[in-house]
Design a protein around this motif. Structure first.
Motif, short mmCIF file in Angstrom:
data_model
loop_
_atom_site.label_atom_id
_atom_site.label_comp_id
_atom_site.label_asym_id
_atom_site.label_seq_id
_atom_site.Cartn_x
_atom_site.Cartn_y
_atom_site.Cartn_z
N GLN A 78 -12.15 -25.03 -31.01
CA GLN A 78 -12.87 -25.56 -29.85
C GLN A 78 -14.03 -24.66 -29.44
N GLN A 79 -13.98 -23.39 -29.81
CA GLN A 79 -15.04 -22.45 -29.46
C GLN A 79 -16.18 -22.43 -30.48
N LEU A 80 -15.98 -23.01 -31.64
CA LEU A 80 -16.98 -22.98 -32.70
C LEU A 80 -17.91 -24.18 -32.63
N PRO A 81 -19.19 -23.98 -32.92
CA PRO A 81 -20.11 -25.12 -32.98
C PRO A 81 -19.67 -26.17 -34.01
N ALA A 82 -19.03 -25.74 -35.10
CA ALA A 82 -18.55 -26.69 -36.11
C ALA A 82 -17.39 -27.53 -35.59
N GLY A 83 -16.68 -27.04 -34.58
CA GLY A 83 -15.58 -27.79 -33.98
C GLY A 83 -14.28 -27.73 -34.75
N ARG A 84 -14.23 -26.90 -35.79
CA ARG A 84 -13.01 -26.78 -36.58
C ARG A 84 -13.04 -25.44 -37.30
N VAL A 85 -11.90 -25.01 -37.79
CA VAL A 85 -11.83 -23.80 -38.60
C VAL A 85 -12.11 -24.18 -40.05
N ALA A 86 -12.54 -23.22 -40.83
CA ALA A 86 -12.89 -23.47 -42.23
C ALA A 86 -11.66 -23.79 -43.06
N THR A 87 -11.89 -24.60 -44.06
CA THR A 87 -10.86 -24.87 -45.06
C THR A 87 -11.17 -24.02 -46.29
N SER A 88 -10.24 -23.94 -47.19
CA SER A 88 -10.49 -23.20 -48.43
C SER A 88 -11.63 -23.85 -49.21
N GLU A 89 -11.79 -25.16 -49.11
CA GLU A 89 -12.89 -25.85 -49.79
C GLU A 89 -14.24 -25.42 -49.22
N ASP A 90 -14.32 -25.21 -47.89
CA ASP A 90 -15.56 -24.74 -47.28
C ASP A 90 -16.00 -23.40 -47.87
N ILE A 91 -15.05 -22.49 -48.00
CA ILE A 91 -15.35 -21.17 -48.54
C ILE A 91 -15.71 -21.29 -50.02
N ALA A 92 -14.96 -22.07 -50.77
CA ALA A 92 -15.20 -22.22 -52.21
C ALA A 92 -16.57 -22.81 -52.49
#
Length: 60
Positions: free
Chosen positions: A20-34
């Motif tokens: 809720q604090q991030l502009p993206a509105g979600r935490v990263a997934t492993s796919e985001d990092i990959a």
């Protein structure tokens, strides 16, 4: 007497609160990092770069 919350619920609340604090509105997934790693590995012209994969946390 304090109410003890199961670890799964505590973890979910933690991630929800952070998201809720991030502009993206979600935490990263492993796919985001990959995807970021694959981009850097495939692009031979990108040299010595630092890529922030933080959902915009540095903007807040």
């Amino acid at each position: 007497m304090p109410v003890i919350m199961p670890a799964e619920q505590r973890g979910e609340l933690l991630f929800t609160g952070i998201a809720q604090q991030l502009p993206a509105g979600r935490v990263a997934t492993s796919e985001d990092i990959a995807e970021s790693y694959v981009y850097l590995a495939k692009n031979g012209f990108t040299q010595g770069s630092v890529v922030l994969i933080d959902g915009g946390a540095h903007l807040v």
